[in-house]
Design an enzyme around this catalytic site. Sequence first.
Site, PDB file in Angstrom:
ATOM      1  N   ASP A 169      25.791 -61.029  -2.744  1.00 50.80           N
ATOM      2  CA  ASP A 169      24.648 -60.616  -1.850  1.00 50.80           C
ATOM      3  C   ASP A 169      25.236 -60.260  -0.515  1.00 50.80           C
ATOM      4  OD1 ASP A 169      22.238 -59.846  -1.111  1.00 50.80           O
ATOM      5  OD2 ASP A 169      21.894 -61.677  -0.044  1.00 50.80           O
ATOM      6  N   SER A 170      24.557 -59.606   0.543  1.00 53.48           N
ATOM      7  CA  SER A 170      24.899 -59.465   1.746  1.00 53.48           C
ATOM      8  C   SER A 170      24.877 -61.029   2.546  1.00 53.48           C
ATOM      9  CB  SER A 170      24.100 -58.559   2.546  1.00 53.48           C
ATOM     10  OG  SER A 170      23.047 -58.993   2.428  1.00 53.48           O
ATOM     11  N   CYS A 213      22.124 -57.940  -4.127  1.00 54.19           N
ATOM     12  CA  CYS A 213      21.602 -57.280  -3.101  1.00 54.19           C
ATOM     13  C   CYS A 213      21.071 -55.950  -3.355  1.00 54.19           C
ATOM     14  CB  CYS A 213      22.743 -56.979  -2.029  1.00 54.19           C
ATOM     15  SG  CYS A 213      22.305 -56.303  -0.327  1.00 54.19           S
ATOM     16  N   GLU A 218      15.280 -65.684   7.088  1.00 56.46           N
ATOM     17  CA  GLU A 218      16.557 -66.441   7.511  1.00 56.46           C
ATOM     18  C   GLU A 218      16.029 -67.671   8.684  1.00 56.46           C
ATOM     19  OE1 GLU A 218      19.992 -65.586   6.978  1.00 56.46           O
ATOM     20  OE2 GLU A 218      19.421 -63.995   5.559  1.00 56.46           O
ATOM     21  N   CYS A 225      13.954 -56.076  -2.099  1.00 55.81           N
ATOM     22  CA  CYS A 225      14.889 -56.803  -1.092  1.00 55.81           C
ATOM     23  C   CYS A 225      15.127 -58.390  -1.480  1.00 55.81           C
ATOM     24  CB  CYS A 225      14.360 -56.818   0.216  1.00 55.81           C
ATOM     25  SG  CYS A 225      15.420 -57.560   1.585  1.00 55.81           S
ATOM     26  N   HIS A 229      15.336 -60.987   0.067  1.00 54.97           N
ATOM     27  CA  HIS A 229      14.660 -62.033   0.930  1.00 54.97           C
ATOM     28  C   HIS A 229      13.130 -61.862   0.823  1.00 54.97           C
ATOM     29  CE1 HIS A 229      18.213 -61.870   3.156  1.00 54.97           C
ATOM     30  NE2 HIS A 229      17.860 -62.965   3.918  1.00 54.97           N
TER      31      HIS A 229
HETATM   32  N1  DGL Z   1      20.274 -58.513   0.645  1.00 59.00           N
HETATM   33  C1  DGL Z   1      19.678 -57.220   1.264  1.00 59.00           C
HETATM   34  C2  DGL Z   1      19.041 -56.569   0.401  1.00 59.00           C
HETATM   35  O1  DGL Z   1      18.414 -57.123  -0.564  1.00 59.00           O
HETATM   36  C3  DGL Z   1      18.887 -57.771   2.508  1.00 59.00           C
HETATM   37  C4  DGL Z   1      19.735 -58.308   3.631  1.00 59.00           C
HETATM   38  C5  DGL Z   1      20.469 -57.160   4.108  1.00 59.00           C
HETATM   39  O2  DGL Z   1      19.850 -56.560   5.156  1.00 59.00           O
HETATM   40  O3  DGL Z   1      21.780 -57.420   4.195  1.00 59.00           O
HETATM   41  O4  DGL Z   1      18.530 -55.310   0.652  1.00 59.00           O
END
Ligand code: DGL
Length: 265
Positions: free
Chosen positions: A10-11, A73, A152, A184, A186
């Site tokens: 993930d990011s 992600c 976050e 997403c 989050h």
């Molecule tokens: N992990 C990203 C997603 O699921 C969300 C956070 C980001 O913008 O990197 O799209």
Amino acid sequence: MNNNPIGIFDSGVGGLTVLNALSKVAPTESILYLGDTARVPYGNKSKEKIQEFSYEITKWLVSQGCKLIIVACNTASSLALKKLQGIFSIPIIGVIEPGVTAAINATKNNKIVVLGTHATINSDIYKRTIKIENQTISVISRACPLFVPLVEEGMITGQIPQSIANLYLGDIKSTKSDTIILGCTHYPLLKDIIKNTFQSEITLIDSGEVTAYYVSQLLESKQLITDNKKVEINCFVTDSVGPFKNIASKFVNVKIDSFNKIDLK
Ligand code: DGL
């Protein structure tokens, strides 16, 4: 049988929701998680950058011996998955298709809402994938960029996240959609807030959760399940370990064996 770990990337920290879900449905699997905390967020970056970062991470996970990779992600799944699948030979699974399948199965009135980052929503991938399956489903897509920093910061209940959810989603209520894809990593942590905004029977699809289930089935069908006695869950990040570790304690209910910093270059 294959005792190598499953790679998840993930990011940043958000993909830990997928790690959590996977360790519930496949508790004997070892997991190697990579959060690209030095370069988060991906959600407002260009397709080229997202593809470049995703390639570097996948190459690293493959070099660590991962038997299968989950692109947790949504942004990377939207913009880089196909490219990665064309380059690497191990199974690479994104979160879009499992989420879409679950949403199509869930909707009774054929009205689905998709929530995601700017990059995911602009890619239009959820809508296109839904339409390929069923032309008659109407799809409303909405970027909710402030949801990521809220999570976050651990602000997942109370007035502030509720006001932001009302702002993003208030006008969607009148469409009487019955299913929402949380597109997403989050957003599952804001489930209650999102539900409150609609104040009616609405099904929320956690794309990470359904992907974890899909992967557990795939491991069996591809005979990739493990007979490991010792399960290891190791996390790697591209920036300092401290902040990641703190947030991880909010996202994850399983024991993480180690937290490490790596340099992908
Ligand atoms: N992990 C990203 C997603 O699921 C969300 C956070 C980001 O913008 O990197 O799209």
